[in-house]
Scaffold this motif. Structure first.
Motif, PDB file in Angstrom:
ATOM      1  N   ILE A  48     -20.707  90.098   7.599  1.00  0.00           N
ATOM      2  CA  ILE A  48     -20.372  91.255   6.776  1.00  0.00           C
ATOM      3  C   ILE A  48     -20.377  92.503   7.652  1.00  0.00           C
ATOM      4  N   TRP A  49     -19.429  93.403   7.399  1.00  0.00           N
ATOM      5  CA  TRP A  49     -19.222  94.538   8.292  1.00  0.00           C
ATOM      6  C   TRP A  49     -19.145  95.855   7.527  1.00  0.00           C
ATOM      7  N   CYS A  50     -19.027  96.941   8.253  1.00  0.00           N
ATOM      8  CA  CYS A  50     -18.812  98.303   7.736  1.00  0.00           C
ATOM      9  C   CYS A  50     -19.927  98.738   6.777  1.00  0.00           C
ATOM     10  N   GLU A  51     -19.567  99.345   5.629  1.00  0.00           N
ATOM     11  CA  GLU A  51     -20.580  99.946   4.755  1.00  0.00           C
ATOM     12  C   GLU A  51     -21.612  98.937   4.269  1.00  0.00           C
ATOM     13  N   ASP A  52     -21.166  97.737   3.924  1.00  0.00           N
ATOM     14  CA  ASP A  52     -22.124  96.732   3.453  1.00  0.00           C
ATOM     15  C   ASP A  52     -23.139  96.387   4.536  1.00  0.00           C
ATOM     16  N   ALA A  53     -22.695  96.379   5.784  1.00  0.00           N
ATOM     17  CA  ALA A  53     -23.597  96.031   6.882  1.00  0.00           C
ATOM     18  C   ALA A  53     -24.637  97.119   7.113  1.00  0.00           C
ATOM     19  N   VAL A  54     -24.209  98.381   7.132  1.00  0.00           N
ATOM     20  CA  VAL A  54     -25.193  99.449   7.359  1.00  0.00           C
ATOM     21  C   VAL A  54     -26.101  99.613   6.146  1.00  0.00           C
ATOM     22  N   ALA A  55     -25.569  99.353   4.941  1.00  0.00           N
ATOM     23  CA  ALA A  55     -26.404  99.419   3.737  1.00  0.00           C
ATOM     24  C   ALA A  55     -27.517  98.376   3.795  1.00  0.00           C
ATOM     25  N   HIS A  56     -27.222  97.236   4.394  1.00  0.00           N
ATOM     26  CA  HIS A  56     -28.224  96.175   4.539  1.00  0.00           C
ATOM     27  C   HIS A  56     -29.434  96.667   5.326  1.00  0.00           C
ATOM     28  N   TYR A  57     -29.218  97.624   6.225  1.00  0.00           N
ATOM     29  CA  TYR A  57     -30.312  98.146   7.051  1.00  0.00           C
ATOM     30  C   TYR A  57     -30.899  99.445   6.507  1.00  0.00           C
ATOM     31  N   GLY A  58     -30.599  99.748   5.240  1.00  0.00           N
ATOM     32  CA  GLY A  58     -31.267 100.861   4.583  1.00  0.00           C
ATOM     33  C   GLY A  58     -30.468 102.132   4.445  1.00  0.00           C
ATOM     34  N   VAL A  59     -29.210 102.122   4.851  1.00  0.00           N
ATOM     35  CA  VAL A  59     -28.385 103.323   4.706  1.00  0.00           C
ATOM     36  C   VAL A  59     -27.929 103.437   3.250  1.00  0.00           C
ATOM     37  N   PHE A  74     -25.326  88.819   7.589  1.00  0.00           N
ATOM     38  CA  PHE A  74     -25.271  90.141   8.208  1.00  0.00           C
ATOM     39  C   PHE A  74     -25.521  90.045   9.707  1.00  0.00           C
ATOM     40  N   PRO A  75     -24.864  90.901  10.486  1.00  0.00           N
ATOM     41  CA  PRO A  75     -25.099  90.879  11.934  1.00  0.00           C
ATOM     42  C   PRO A  75     -26.475  91.441  12.253  1.00  0.00           C
ATOM     43  N   PRO A  76     -27.131  90.945  13.293  1.00  0.00           N
ATOM     44  CA  PRO A  76     -28.389  91.570  13.724  1.00  0.00           C
ATOM     45  C   PRO A  76     -28.136  93.040  14.065  1.00  0.00           C
ATOM     46  N   LEU A  77     -29.134  93.872  13.868  1.00  0.00           N
ATOM     47  CA  LEU A  77     -28.957  95.312  14.085  1.00  0.00           C
ATOM     48  C   LEU A  77     -28.477  95.653  15.497  1.00  0.00           C
ATOM     49  N   PRO A  78     -29.047  95.080  16.563  1.00  0.00           N
ATOM     50  CA  PRO A  78     -28.550  95.439  17.902  1.00  0.00           C
ATOM     51  C   PRO A  78     -27.076  95.102  18.092  1.00  0.00           C
ATOM     52  N   GLU A  79     -26.663  93.928  17.600  1.00  0.00           N
ATOM     53  CA  GLU A  79     -25.264  93.525  17.750  1.00  0.00           C
ATOM     54  C   GLU A  79     -24.334  94.413  16.917  1.00  0.00           C
ATOM     55  N   LEU A  80     -24.804  94.811  15.745  1.00  0.00           N
ATOM     56  CA  LEU A  80     -24.018  95.720  14.909  1.00  0.00           C
ATOM     57  C   LEU A  80     -23.808  97.053  15.617  1.00  0.00           C
ATOM     58  N   LEU A  81     -24.892  97.622  16.128  1.00  0.00           N
ATOM     59  CA  LEU A  81     -24.795  98.921  16.790  1.00  0.00           C
ATOM     60  C   LEU A  81     -23.993  98.827  18.081  1.00  0.00           C
TER      61      LEU A  81
END
Length: 278
Positions: free
Chosen positions: A24-35, A136-143
């Motif tokens: 999962i990418w974009c808004e859904d991905a960052v929302a997963h990490y608390g955004v 969801f992608p791991p946070l380091p890989e997402l960033l």
């Protein structure tokens, strides 16, 4: 089966049941990490967008005009497929109106499938691990992927703006990213980006161009990591000082005398209304 669950993530279950990796990418991905962001279309990274689209269309999804796709508020120009979910006749009910009686209670069911955008993982600088444990992608890989995509962007349309926004959201809302030591989780070539973000630089076009040069220099081995890669007096990169100066230069809408007079009038009006109520 997971693929039969009717949720926003349904296309992921379908793809994985068909042997196609996806995250999962974009808004859904960052929302997963608390955004606390609003989500719109559902973006997914896959190895091959044609194969993934074929799997979904076989399950009733519909290919739509990709020219209508947006990335944030801007048209998405890069390769992708846009699909809409199958029509569920059980949900094909008329919209509620006052003449129909009391409004129905809010749905407690899972969110329905929505327009899904398939993106090629290679173009978004994401490499799938051998074993995928999560949607969801791991946070380091997402960033890492978002930073790389941002620094590779030609800056000719609004894509860079949405990428910068997603990255800024992560730095604003994910506590782990406020730690300097988190750089060790990122690719070496992105660590200075992390340090510079924490130093107070503003993510705008000057910052992106600056960080692109730094990344390329790190790749070439001609730059050494440091706490901040730019002069902190450079207001094109550190915009907070310039913004504060502009605000300070603006005349106040009220003088002290006008403020006190306005406050007194408000108090007198409040007292008058109170006496009328008596």
């Amino acid at each position: 089966m997971a693929s039969e669950r009717v949720t926003r993530y349904q296309p992921c279950y379908i793809l994985r049941d068909s042997g196609i990796p996806c995250v999962i990418w974009c808004e859904d991905a960052v929302a997963h990490y608390g955004v606390p962001t609003v989500v719109f279309s559902f973006y997914i990274l896959v190895p091959d967008i044609d194969k993934a689209a074929n799997v979904l269309t076989q399950r009733g999804w519909h290919l739509e005009d990709s020219g209508q796709t947006k990335f944030g508020n801007y048209p998405l120009r890069s390769a992708h497929h846009r699909l809409t979910p199958p029509i569920d006749v059980t949900q094909n009910r008329p919209a509620w109106s006052p003449g129909m009686g009391p409004p129905p209670p809010p749905s407690k069911g899972p969110p329905r499938p929505t327009t899904t955008i398939l993106l090629p993982a290679s173009e978004w600088n994401y490499t799938f691990p051998l074993t995928i444990q999560n949607l969801f992608p791991p946070l380091p890989e997402l960033l890492d992927a978002l930073i790389d995509k941002l620094l590779d962007d030609p800056l000719t349309d609004g894509t860079w703006h949405q990428l910068a926004l997603l990255i800024a959201y992560l730095y604003d809302y994910v506590p782990a990213l406020r730690e300097k030591s988190y750089a060790e989780n990122l690719k070496y070539e992105h660590r200075q980006f992390h340090y510079d973000s924490l130093s107070g630089m503003s993510i705008g076009l000057p910052f992106i161009r600056h960080e692109r040069k730094i990344r390329d220099a790190l790749r070439e081995g001609s730059f050494q990591l440091c706490d901040c890669s730019a002069d902190q007096e450079d207001e094109s990169l550190f915009t907070a000082k310039a913004q504060a100066r502009i605000i300070a230069s603006r005349p106040s809408p009220f003088t002290a005398e006008e403020y006190e007079a306005d406050k007194k009038r408000a108090e007198e009006e409040e007292r008058r209304l109170w006496l009328e109520d008596e």
